[in-house]
Motif scaffolding. Structure first.
Motif, PDB file in Angstrom:
ATOM      1  N   VAL A 126       0.090   2.084  -1.751  1.00  0.00           N
ATOM      2  CA  VAL A 126       1.094   3.150  -1.634  1.00  0.00           C
ATOM      3  C   VAL A 126       1.882   3.019  -0.336  1.00  0.00           C
ATOM      4  O   VAL A 126       3.110   2.992  -0.321  1.00  0.00           O
ATOM      5  N   ASN A 132       7.660   4.532  -1.837  1.00  0.00           N
ATOM      6  CA  ASN A 132       6.588   5.043  -2.690  1.00  0.00           C
ATOM      7  C   ASN A 132       6.307   6.524  -2.457  1.00  0.00           C
ATOM      8  O   ASN A 132       5.589   7.143  -3.239  1.00  0.00           O
ATOM      9  N   VAL A 137       2.481   5.416  -8.288  1.00  0.00           N
ATOM     10  CA  VAL A 137       1.907   4.093  -8.052  1.00  0.00           C
ATOM     11  C   VAL A 137       0.631   3.968  -8.873  1.00  0.00           C
ATOM     12  O   VAL A 137      -0.206   4.879  -8.878  1.00  0.00           O
TER      13      VAL A 137
END
Length: 265
Positions: A126, A132, A137
């Motif tokens: 991540v 992100n 994810v």
């Protein structure tokens, strides 16, 4: 009077992981719930297929979602959380919404200073990209084996990966990783409060994702500031402890602890 137990899952694991615990607790007379995080679907497959509603979901949104579930119950429940679910459980207890909390390998609250290398490696899928923070994810099987399955066989790790894992929002990890560099943080909990329900923190000695030193750090924050908290460590267990082959030992010990604190059905 019905005693409810609300189970809260963490990153990358669907709430179906709590089914064995729910059956055990219901057999002992508790009423149980395992609500989803905001954006999760009812099944692992459906959540994997539709991650759009998980985008940019953070600790506050997750906490508020569970707070609403708790407020709809006739009495304040016991909350049992794993990983980030353990952090959410502490926040619900802090808000006065829970009668007691059990936190298994809880994600670090603001103020915990320990940052072991294995925690960083587990978080890297991540944290490696700032983008992100507003994405979902998914872990690869190899990443799951390191972060969750290092204390079990490769065969069991693969099975758990296939049956339980889902993509998760990246934002909670960014919020936790920057908490000690900000004046305020969604991961903050009032560790001074002595007027709340009992709290049990559970550490796993082989945990790569939330190493036991992190859980001990949270326990020390509570104890140093006068708020009651118990700590138990299972030295041979990893981050998969609540849902791998050894889950029953921890679940039975949790039931015993609840009984010691008069949190019985």
């Amino acid at each position: 009077m019905t005693t409810s137990v609300v189970f809260i899952h963490g990153l990358w694991i669907h709430s179906v992981s709590w089914l064995p615990w729910r059956q055990l607790f219901e057999d002992r007379g508790y009423h149980t719930l395992a609500p989803h995080w905001p954006g999760d679907r009812d099944t692992v497959a459906a959540t994997r297929a539709d991650t759009g509603r998980l985008l940019d979901v953070g600790v506050d949104e997750i906490t508020d979602s569970y707070a609403q579930v708790v407020k709809d119950l006739p009495n304040a429940p016991i909350v049992v959380g794993h990983s980030f679910g353990g952090l959410i459980a502490q926040k619900l207890l802090d808000r006065g919404l829970a009668a007691g909390a059990v936190c298994l390998s809880p994600a670090p609250i603001k103020g915990v200073r320990a940052v072991p290398l294995s925690l960083l490696r587990s978080s890297f899928p991540v944290l490696r990209s700032p983008a992100n923070k507003r994405r979902t994810v998914a872990l690869t099987e190899r990443q799951f084996a390191y972060a969750f399955g290092n204390a079990i066989s490769s065969e069991e790790s693969e099975q758990l990966y296939n049956e339980l894992t889902i993509p998760s929002p990246g934002r909670p990890l960014f919020e936790a990783s920057t908490a000690n560099f900000r004046k305020t943080s969604p991961t903050a909990v009032d560790t001074h409060r002595g007027d709340r329900g009992p709290l049990l923190l559970i550490a796993a000695g082989q945990d790569h994702t939330v190493p036991s030193v992190v859980v001990r750090g949270a326990h020390q924050l509570y104890v140093r500031q006068g708020a009651p908290a118990d700590l138990r460590t299972y030295e041979d267990r990893g981050h998969s402890a609540p849902f791998d082959h050894g889950w029953l030992e921890i679940a039975e010990d949790t039931l015993a602890w609840l009984g010691e604190h008069d949190l019985k059905p």
